[in-house]
Design an enzyme around this catalytic site. Sequence first.
Site, PDB file in Angstrom:
ATOM      1  N   SER A 214       0.840  -1.187   0.000  1.00 12.60           N
ATOM      2  CA  SER A 214       0.000   0.000   0.000  1.00 12.60           C
ATOM      3  C   SER A 214       0.884   1.250   0.000  1.00 12.60           C
ATOM      4  O   SER A 214       1.660   1.450  -0.936  1.00 12.60           O
ATOM      5  CB  SER A 214      -0.952  -0.049   1.196  1.00 12.60           C
ATOM      6  OG  SER A 214      -2.025   0.854   1.046  1.00 12.60           O
ATOM      7  N   ASP A 427      -8.981  -4.399  -6.247  1.00  8.70           N
ATOM      8  CA  ASP A 427      -8.703  -3.787  -4.957  1.00  8.70           C
ATOM      9  C   ASP A 427      -9.306  -2.373  -4.946  1.00  8.70           C
ATOM     10  O   ASP A 427      -8.942  -1.545  -5.768  1.00  8.70           O
ATOM     11  CB  ASP A 427      -7.188  -3.729  -4.761  1.00  8.70           C
ATOM     12  CG  ASP A 427      -6.752  -3.062  -3.463  1.00  8.70           C
ATOM     13  OD1 ASP A 427      -7.606  -2.572  -2.708  1.00  8.70           O
ATOM     14  OD2 ASP A 427      -5.541  -3.040  -3.202  1.00  8.70           O
ATOM     15  N   HIS A 456      -7.390  -6.002  -0.549  1.00 11.84           N
ATOM     16  CA  HIS A 456      -6.194  -5.179  -0.447  1.00 11.84           C
ATOM     17  C   HIS A 456      -5.092  -5.985   0.233  1.00 11.84           C
ATOM     18  O   HIS A 456      -5.294  -6.546   1.310  1.00 11.84           O
ATOM     19  CB  HIS A 456      -6.531  -3.939   0.387  1.00 11.84           C
ATOM     20  CG  HIS A 456      -5.431  -2.931   0.477  1.00 11.84           C
ATOM     21  ND1 HIS A 456      -4.884  -2.333  -0.633  1.00 11.84           N
ATOM     22  CD2 HIS A 456      -4.787  -2.392   1.550  1.00 11.84           C
ATOM     23  CE1 HIS A 456      -3.963  -1.470  -0.250  1.00 11.84           C
ATOM     24  NE2 HIS A 456      -3.874  -1.502   1.068  1.00 11.84           N
TER      25      HIS A 456
END
Length: 498
Positions: A214, A427, A456
């Site tokens: 991320s 995602d 995710h």
Amino acid sequence: MPLPPRRTGLLCALAAAAATLVPANPAPAAPSPTLRFGACPDSIPTPPAPDRVECGSIAVPLDWDRPQGRRIKIAVSRVPASGTPAERRGILLVNPGGPGGSGLPYAVTKRAKLPESVRRSYDVIGFDPRGVGHSAPADCGPMGGLFDSPGADPVPMGPTAERAYLASLRDMADDCAAGAAGVLPYLSTEQTAHDMDAIRASLGEPSTSFLGVSYGSYLGAAYAALFPHRVGRLVLDSVVGPWSWYDFDVVQSRALLRQRDRFYAWTAAHADRFGLGGRTADVRAAYLRVRRGLAERPVEGFGAAEFDRAVYRALGRTERWTGLADGLRAYLRDGTVTDLRPASPFDSAASRNYEAANRIVKCADGPAPTPNRILTDIRRTRRIDPQPVLTGMEASTCAYWRHRPAHRTPLGSPDAPPLLLVASAHDPVTPIAGARELRRLLPGSRLVTLENDYSHGVFASRGNACVDDTVAAYLIDGTVPAGDVRCAGPGLPEPSGR
């Protein structure tokens, strides 16, 4: 994931602009003392024997452009490689995301999920980025009422609510200026990338291998821009696109709407399990009844803001959908919010630090939106769906930031070796369009896509052998696939429990 039609032209232009950025020259090197390890804080989990975790810290300049100036400490953890000396490949720094996520315990928790070959080959290095956890933690105080319970409705509807919304952003910026005065410009991704290289140097390693998830992907791309010749093997998982943080937040908010529609349809397909109706429209109507009820009459401090945070969290991982659907049913049945309420309080010390660091880093990394732009985008999003989830719009507060960055954080470099980018096809937190755009700044790199997946976090997270084996081969042997890799995904899950 396709971009929203209204934003496609802008985002393509932003990506093109990002591709023309010339990376800044690395700042003058500060002395790199040897990193000495010892006991860890009690909050760091203990790995199963015979593995061990050890912790230490290094002092780095607050401002890497002034290496002889004020210094701060960066907390570092290490779980040594479990294999033989011949198997060792060096260090693997890891970052869990955010910005604002604590990486000190991540060396233990993420390492436990890595393929055994990777655990045998790398010392896994965790660290709290500057401003986070044990590394000069940031404090923004009340953050404009963010931690009020119940919080103000985060979706403004009408001129009066819009003015109040902007006022709360201004108050948040003022609180950060008061609570973190003197460090705001320096808690940036670019400065953290320099810290990463200081960790490498302090460990006596010639190169840095890195796994960033991320926001960690953004951090890894920044490291590649500043130190392309010190890059070992970088894996960027669930990739943040090379846009301004505010534009990324807008893209994410639209993707969340598509994900929520999937959740409605999934819940309707399991009507016997959840009892919220057998049509998508039935589940949507039930969802809106819950939110409206909590907005009008919060339950034990749990109102519209708290509900939207719970929805935001649940939409990012499909294994949380059962809990969300059960929570909707429980509220409609008996008015309780137990299934919706998070396990840890939102206003905990760790959460307050996370939220403060998140805004400070985003606002230190690049350009800010104008207040008019913020309201225009909210209105556009509400035309797509009148009741959006705006929880992830953290960079909006940058409109009122007092310390504007002189330039955008550079990302990627044609001089870096090929990297691996990993993404879930659907995602909603980091839409796959970001991975495709960032790859353009990383020549020779490959994209590993988990198809038919909606969550995710992918590598050593989804349990997909195709993804994990591909990434492990790259980390261990430097094997770069001949082309992009598409792995078969799991699809949507069956409901759990009951």
